[in-house]
Design a protein around this motif. Structure first.
Motif, PDB file in Angstrom:
ATOM      1  N   LEU B  49       0.769  -1.156  -0.130  1.00 46.39           N
ATOM      2  CA  LEU B  49       0.183   0.014   0.007  1.00 46.39           C
ATOM      3  C   LEU B  49       0.683   1.276  -0.139  1.00 46.39           C
ATOM      4  O   LEU B  49       0.615   2.171   0.640  1.00 46.39           O
ATOM      5  CB  LEU B  49      -1.094   0.063   1.064  1.00 46.39           C
ATOM      6  N   GLY B  50       1.806   1.105  -0.681  1.00 48.10           N
ATOM      7  CA  GLY B  50       2.695   2.257  -0.879  1.00 48.10           C
ATOM      8  C   GLY B  50       3.894   2.702   0.097  1.00 48.10           C
ATOM      9  O   GLY B  50       4.614   3.781  -0.089  1.00 48.10           O
ATOM     10  N   PRO B 159      -5.798 -12.747  -1.093  1.00 47.12           N
ATOM     11  CA  PRO B 159      -6.889 -13.411  -1.505  1.00 47.12           C
ATOM     12  C   PRO B 159      -7.536 -12.698  -2.866  1.00 47.12           C
ATOM     13  O   PRO B 159      -8.694 -13.145  -3.340  1.00 47.12           O
ATOM     14  CB  PRO B 159      -7.784 -12.796  -0.559  1.00 47.12           C
ATOM     15  N   ARG B 160      -6.925 -11.773  -3.209  1.00 49.69           N
ATOM     16  CA  ARG B 160      -7.435 -11.126  -4.460  1.00 49.69           C
ATOM     17  C   ARG B 160      -7.729 -12.047  -5.703  1.00 49.69           C
ATOM     18  O   ARG B 160      -6.964 -12.866  -6.281  1.00 49.69           O
ATOM     19  CB  ARG B 160      -6.645 -10.090  -5.090  1.00 49.69           C
ATOM     20  N   GLU B 275       8.318  -3.920  -3.842  1.00 47.81           N
ATOM     21  CA  GLU B 275       6.711  -4.016  -4.320  1.00 47.81           C
ATOM     22  C   GLU B 275       6.209  -4.879  -5.281  1.00 47.81           C
ATOM     23  O   GLU B 275       5.185  -5.637  -5.114  1.00 47.81           O
ATOM     24  CB  GLU B 275       6.295  -2.643  -4.361  1.00 47.81           C
ATOM     25  N   SER B 276       6.981  -4.870  -6.401  1.00 51.25           N
ATOM     26  CA  SER B 276       6.646  -5.811  -7.352  1.00 51.25           C
ATOM     27  C   SER B 276       7.802  -5.616  -8.657  1.00 51.25           C
ATOM     28  O   SER B 276       8.934  -4.986  -8.292  1.00 51.25           O
ATOM     29  CB  SER B 276       5.558  -5.103  -8.484  1.00 51.25           C
ATOM     30  N   THR B 279       9.076  -2.358 -10.064  1.00 51.49           N
ATOM     31  CA  THR B 279       9.418  -1.294  -8.893  1.00 51.49           C
ATOM     32  C   THR B 279      10.855  -1.645  -8.447  1.00 51.49           C
ATOM     33  O   THR B 279      11.208  -0.820  -7.651  1.00 51.49           O
ATOM     34  CB  THR B 279       8.445  -1.094  -7.874  1.00 51.49           C
TER      35      THR B 279
END
Lengths: 393, 664
Positions: B49-50, B159-160, B275-276, B279
């Protein structure tokens, strides 16, 4: 069900699917009495269960006499409204299909006609899933557009178009350029006031609301040519989507104190969740104007989502993208629909995408509705093929 | 320490190492120690979340405890395996420790594995549990679950997209930890008891290496293997508790397991999860790690990135940066070859610090790097010099999965361009009669899981056969030439080490991959992959339009661009008497990038030579005939497993070769 009744072995409950399996195959309805006999039995049966059901109807080889159609339709509609959650039909003969579609266009019910039992069951599963997600039965339409007409001077952009959008579905509007699709979105979002007709949203008349009032009710939209604030960062752009949810006092915000700080953090967290959802973490600080077109469109989508809408209006979200990018956006649209149960109205030109992800399709041409139905129905509708998909040479 | 012998001798088993303290001979025990000793110290961070969310050692233990108890409530037994798949996430590291705490073995997989690869490993390892990151991994596993009969439970973290999945064996990590809490109430000391039962010789992890030939092999490493080796390296190199590490390399790779898990737990330093994948470079800047590892191609891509951006800068800035980079590299070149550095250069370097070096390092996120390592392949001289010139202490090391990574490391002050270092304490290196590098180490693996034949082949008479050809040079540093079985000869007997030549080719920023062929033929030829970023940028600057990789690869201008790079390599080869005959006579640029998804490379980007040679037989035949172009079709596999075809017309170019230096 009283055994021995004429139709008792043609009606079967499938509990696991909350469905009544109706077998009309090789049945002939030649008089009003036949229709009454059948529907009386069905109503008696359904009343006994005091529940609502989906209907799966097999029409293979069924014949309905011309003069009996109106009555048949009336009784059917009554049963649907009283006991039904939604109907899917399969095995419909060609002439019957034409009749059903024509009636669907006039009477504003869903034709939901499919080729095979498997396809019909799949559509049924979709209906049920959407109901589970949104908690609303699919006979209650989220949005009803009734006979809307819009004129600009001498140009009639929309001529009396009517349709209904069910909660939790992906509803596509297609049609040649200039058909009036964006105008329709503008009417729904309150940007244009129609000269005639009504917009009913969540059960109440919204025709004359201003755009910001419509937005407050939970409608968000994206624009055909990207309308981001070019100088602001992606994060700030998406934050503007939260504006309607922000309650602040000028003083507290200026001092960055107490409730102002807490609220800002909550909004930031909500925006970050959307950034994570649409996979745009890497560009969150980049100025929006410097992004490639495809990413700008994604940021637009994020901004619309930030408002947590019940109804999302997307105006050509995939324009100018290659196959891979379209697949990405299609995936996100499906995820949004799946994860948050957001109802989506989509204007799109790519037939492949429309057929793949929509549950219902409306075809406009020169401001009028020329066809409506499931993607399969619309694809083969002769009027649509003539106007839009092209004639075979 | 190092013995240069040529006659194979019988040697006793692995060298003696001080026995481990039994209270600290497994990773769970060490984590428990950390939680007691430094409960408030940050152990691992994740950007979510940043913002960076931190977890202390106490959190680490608590979270792992709940996961372990959750697994126990599902019937996890000692010796069971848990497959772990996903990007670097704290939850997955905790899951590894939780598995080990219960006496089980974690089996990490590459997050970009395709279904077939996953199925093989999950089934071969007999994993009963799988703990994965997100929907993507869950979907892949669901598709192959039928073929993994022993897999009983799939647990996911994010869970997305999984809300409507209703399989009974599928559950969220949250739910697993709830089950763990309940289990804890009935069995309050279960976790601690299980940890106490663990021993140093227990298996700690199975890392599957996707071989360049054949099926993946499961390397079994014990707690002792990893603890001793990781600790020896940490002590020698001076790792500290306040170090910061960015965990961006795949968890399935033994290197990440050693840096981000073993050494982290031993030393107590903090590990940061990006984060990913998109990034990572940004996160590198945000974290400013002090201890950094990257394979040479990542260092190269950072350098390429800098150079591309430099091209866009103002003239004055460009000139300034190039000037000081040259100064720095000149100094470093002298230092590496032991020559003295003149005062003038040293003064210029001091001037260059605030002007160029420090700002550039800051921009790259490498300002705080105290120790940087690279391994896996030869690193290009320009790249090595570039980073060292900036003041980043890049050193080379040598190791493999089967050795718990560290075999040899270049010590501080001993960094050299063409060697891989001296053995760490406890490791002995020997060169066999055929020139193959052999070693003995306390980190030597316990064997390949369920593959005693391969194990036997690898560990003849107590020494591990690395499969690398090399020698020890006059400074005692190990020098690697090539993979032993790839070194062959041309028709006229000339030595042909393909990887050695390929590495030289890859030193060019425009060449991303290269494969040289020629065994048994009269000359060597090369198949080249261009680097799309670098060549694309070059093409844009020269107004050469292109539509795709395939299109760019076949442009005459690009062939012209690559030509001098090949001549450069030929010149270097011509200076070595043994290799003069191995100069490249013809080359072509491949129409598609070699890719692990197409089985042309392993997941760690090592070439599968035989497979490539078969697949591109047409091209190779053309290289050894007189044609100057050839039509070709190649099958590609997309990331979701679908296949497609690429067609192209590939040019072939001749290259000049040079005689001995000094001859016309």
């Amino acid at each position: 069900m009283t055994p021995g009744g004429r139709f008792w072995d043609r009606l079967r409950f499938i509990e696991a699917l909350e469905t009544l399996d109706v077998d009309f195959s090789k049945l002939a309805f030649s008089s009003k009495e036949d229709v009454d006999e059948f529907y009386d039995e069905v109503d008696r049966l359904l009343q006994g269960t005091s529940r609502r059901w989906y209907f799966l109807v097999n029409y293979a080889g069924c014949t309905i006499a011309e003069d009996v159609w109106d009555h048949f339709g009336e009784r059917g509609k009554h049963s649907n409204i009283t006991h039904g959650l939604g109907t899917v039909r399969f095995g419909v003969s060609a002439p019957m299909r034409e009749t059903i579609r024509a009636r669907a266009m006039l009477a504003q019910f869903r034709a939901n006609v499919f080729e095979t039992r498997e396809e019909a069951l799949a559509a049924l599963a979709e209906l049920r899933k959407r109901r589970v997600v949104t908690g609303v039965s699919s006979t209650e339409g989220l949005l009803q557009v009734q006979d809307v007409a819009v004129r600009f001077g001498g140009i009639q952009a929309l001529r009396g178009v009517s349709f209904e959008v069910q909660t939790g579905e992906i509803f596509s509007m297609i049609g040649p350029n200039g058909a009036g699709k964006t105008s329709m979105l503008n009417v729904i979002s309150g940007f244009y006031r129609p000269e005639r007709g009504r917009i009913v949203f969540k059960g109440e008349d919204r025709t004359n609301l201003k755009a910001y009032e419509v937005a407050e009710l939970g409608v968000a939209r994206t624009f055909q040519n990207v309308a981001l604030f070019k100088g602001m960062s992606v994060l700030d752009n998406i934050m503007t989507g939260r504006l309607l949810k922000m309650r602040g006092s000028f003083l507290l915000d200026a001092l960055w104190w107490g409730p102002a700080r807490r609220q800002e953090l909550e909004h930031r967290a909500a925006v970050e969740r959307i950034i994570d959802f649409l996979e745009i973490e890497a560009i969150r600080k980049a100025p929006a104007g410097r992004l490639p077109y495809g990413l700008q469109k994604r940021v637009e989508l994020a901004r619309a989502l930030a408002a947590e809408p019940t109804l999302l209006l997307l105006d050509e979200p995939m324009a100018g993208m290659n196959v891979e990018e379209k697949e990405d956006i299609a995936r996100f649209i499906l995820d949004i629909n799946d994860e948050w149960g957001t109802t989506i109205i989509l204007i799109e030109h790519d037939m492949g995408v429309v057929m793949d992800i929509s549950s219902h399709v409306l075809v406009l041409d020169y401001g009028a509705k020329i066809a409506e139905g499931s993607p399969g129905e619309v694809r083969t509708d002769p009027a649509v093929v003539r106007a839009y998909l092209g004639e075979p040479q | 320490m190092t013995a240069i012998t040529t006659a194979p001798e019988k040697r006793p088993a692995a060298p003696q190492v001080a026995a481990l303290d039994p209270a600290l001979d497994t990773f769970p025990k060490l984590v428990a120690r950390n939680a007691t000793r430094w409960p408030e110290k940050v152990a691992i961070r994740e950007k979510d979340l940043g913002i960076w969310q931190s977890y202390t050692w106490k959190d680490y233990l608590d979270q792992a405890r709940l996961i372990a108890l959750g697994l126990a409530s599902l019937g996890f037994a000692r010796g069971d395996k848990t497959a772990i798949v996903g990007d670097n996430r704290p939850q997955l590291y905790w899951a590894m420790m939780a598995t080990q705490a219960l006496g089980g073995v974690p089996v990490p997989l590459y997050q970009d594995s395709i279904e077939k690869e996953m199925q093989f490993i999950v089934d071969h390892a007999e994993a009963r549990f799988a703990l994965v990151e997100d929907q993507e991994q869950v979907d892949k596993l669901l598709h192959v679950k039928e073929q993994c009969p022993r897999l009983e439970y799939i647990i996911y973290d994010d869970p997305r997209g999984l809300r409507h999945y209703s399989q009974p064996f599928l559950m969220s990590l949250e739910r697993l930890q709830e089950l763990g809490s309940k289990f804890a109430m009935e069995n309050p000391t279960y976790f601690e008891d299980q940890i106490a039962t663990g021993r140093g010789d227990d298996m700690a992890v199975i890392c599957y290496t996707s071989g360049t030939t054949g099926v993946p092999k499961g390397v079994m490493l014990s707690h002792k293997n990893l603890i001793v080796t990781a600790q020896t390296a940490a002590t020698q190199e001076g790792l500290r508790r306040d170090d910061e590490v960015l965990a961006y390399l795949p968890m399935a790779w033994v290197g990440d397991h050693v840096f981000s898990y073993a050494q982290c737990i031993l030393t107590g330093f903090a590990v940061n999860c990006p984060e990913s994948a998109a990034t990572v470079l940004q996160n590198l800047r945000e974290i400013g790690p002090t201890y950094f590892f990257a394979p040479p191609r990542i260092f190269e891509s950072i350098l390429t990135n800098v150079m591309i951006r430099l091209e866009d800068a103002a003239w004055a800035k460009r000139k300034l940066v190039h000037f000081f980079l040259d100064v720095g590299q000149g100094i470093e070149r002298r230092r590496l070859t032991g020559r003295p550095v003149p005062l003038k250069l040293r003064l210029l370097y001091a001037l260059g610090r605030p002007l160029v070096y420090e700002p550039l390092k800051d921009n790259l996120g490498m300002r705080r790097v105290r120790l940087a390592y690279t391994a896996g392949e030869a690193i290009g001289p320009e790249i090595f010099l570039f980073f060292r010139a900036l003041g980043i202490n890049v050193k080379q090391l040598y190791g493999m999965t089967e050795s718990s990574v560290f075999v040899a490391i270049q010590r501080d002050g001993e960094a050299r361009l063409d060697t891989v270092g001296t053995p760490i304490p406890g490791v002995e290196i020997r060169i066999s009669g055929e020139g193959e590098v052999l070693f003995q180490s306390p980190g030597t693996f316990q064997g390949y899981y369920k593959n005693p034949d391969a194990t036997r082949e690898m560990m003849e008479d107590g020494w591990v056969h690395t499969g690398d050809a090399g020698f020890i040079d006059h400074d005692g540093q190990l020098k690697i030439i090539d993979r032993a079985k790839d070194v062959s000869r041309l028709a006229d007997g000339t030595l042909f080490p393909p990887k050695y030549i390929e590495n030289k080719l890859k030193f060019s920023p425009f060449i991303k991959e290269a494969m040289c062929v020629g065994q048994g033929s009269t000359y060597v030829s090369a198949l080249i992959n261009i680097d799309l970023a670098a060549v694309g940028s070059w093409a844009e600057r020269r107004n050469v339009p292109y539509t795709s990789y395939t299109d760019l690869a076949q442009k005459a201008e690009v062939y012209d661009l690559i030509y001098p790079e090949i001549v450069r390599v030929n010149k270097s080869l011509s200076e070595d008497e043994l290799l003069r005959g191995a100069q490249i006579r013809k080359y072509l640029i491949l129409h598609k990038e070699l890719d692990a998804d197409d089985q042309e490379m392993t997941r760690t980007r090592k070439l599968r030579r035989r497979f490539i040679a078969e697949k591109y037989q047409t091209l190779i035949d053309a290289l050894y005939s007189d044609v100057d172009h050839v039509a070709v079709e190649a099958k590609v596999t997309y990331e979701d497993g679908r296949t497609g075809m690429i067609r192209a017309d590939v040019r072939i170019r001749d290259v000049e070769t040079l005689g001995a230096p000094g001859t016309p």
